[in-house]
Design a protein around this motif. Structure first.
Motif, PDB file in Angstrom:
ATOM      1  N   ASN A  55       0.818  -1.215   0.000  1.00 15.66           N
ATOM      2  CA  ASN A  55       0.000   0.000   0.000  1.00 15.66           C
ATOM      3  C   ASN A  55       0.851   1.264   0.000  1.00 15.66           C
ATOM      4  N   LEU A  56       1.967   1.244   0.718  1.00 17.69           N
ATOM      5  CA  LEU A  56       2.870   2.403   0.719  1.00 17.69           C
ATOM      6  C   LEU A  56       3.405   2.668  -0.684  1.00 17.69           C
ATOM      7  N   GLN A  57       3.756   1.598  -1.378  1.00 20.22           N
ATOM      8  CA  GLN A  57       4.230   1.762  -2.754  1.00 20.22           C
ATOM      9  C   GLN A  57       3.121   2.262  -3.663  1.00 20.22           C
ATOM     10  N   ALA A  58       1.933   1.683  -3.533  1.00 16.47           N
ATOM     11  CA  ALA A  58       0.801   2.067  -4.391  1.00 16.47           C
ATOM     12  C   ALA A  58       0.387   3.514  -4.159  1.00 16.47           C
ATOM     13  N   ALA A  59       0.599   4.017  -2.937  1.00 16.12           N
ATOM     14  CA  ALA A  59       0.243   5.398  -2.617  1.00 16.12           C
ATOM     15  C   ALA A  59       1.346   6.371  -3.026  1.00 16.12           C
ATOM     16  N   GLY A  60       2.472   5.832  -3.469  1.00 16.88           N
ATOM     17  CA  GLY A  60       3.567   6.692  -3.889  1.00 16.88           C
ATOM     18  C   GLY A  60       4.413   7.211  -2.737  1.00 16.88           C
ATOM     19  N   VAL A  61       4.220   6.667  -1.548  1.00 16.69           N
ATOM     20  CA  VAL A  61       4.975   7.098  -0.366  1.00 16.69           C
ATOM     21  C   VAL A  61       6.392   6.522  -0.409  1.00 16.69           C
ATOM     22  N   SER A  62       6.507   5.298  -0.872  1.00 15.00           N
ATOM     23  CA  SER A  62       7.799   4.626  -0.963  1.00 15.00           C
ATOM     24  C   SER A  62       8.056   4.245  -2.409  1.00 15.00           C
TER      25      SER A  62
END
Length: 98
Positions: A55-62
């Motif tokens: 989810n962090l990757q999908a949200a562009g956070v990581s």
């Protein structure tokens, strides 16, 4: 298109809680080094940790470091982290390819 984090995930990100640090350790491929810091307690990776990392990757956070949609990338990651994974973790990672 980016995905939005849930309220709990966002709160964890802001407060830098243990679930967030676990997800970041997965994405940074640092779970093994964290386990060596405390050899008496080596917690396995959980499905919740993997979901949060995704989810962090999908949200562009990581940045994308583990491509959860690439069969080869997932299999290599599983092989490199096998000692920290449970059977449920492996099944969750492999479910999109069944």
């Amino acid at each position: 298109m980016t995905k939005q984090l849930t309220a709990a995930e966002l709160r964890s990100l802001i407060k830098q809680t243990s679930p967030y640090r676990n997800a970041q350790a997965i994405l940074a491929n640092e779970w093994g080094s964290r386990a060596m810091e405390n050899p008496l307690f080596q917690a396995p990776i959980t499905v919740a940790d993997l979901q949060f990392a995704q989810n962090l990757q999908a949200a562009g956070v990581s940045p994308v470091k583990l491509n959860f949609t690439d069969y080869g990338a997932v299999q290599r990651w599983i092989a490199a982290n096998r000692q920290y994974l449970t059977a449920d973790d492996r099944a969750w990672l492999q479910r999109p390819f069944d």
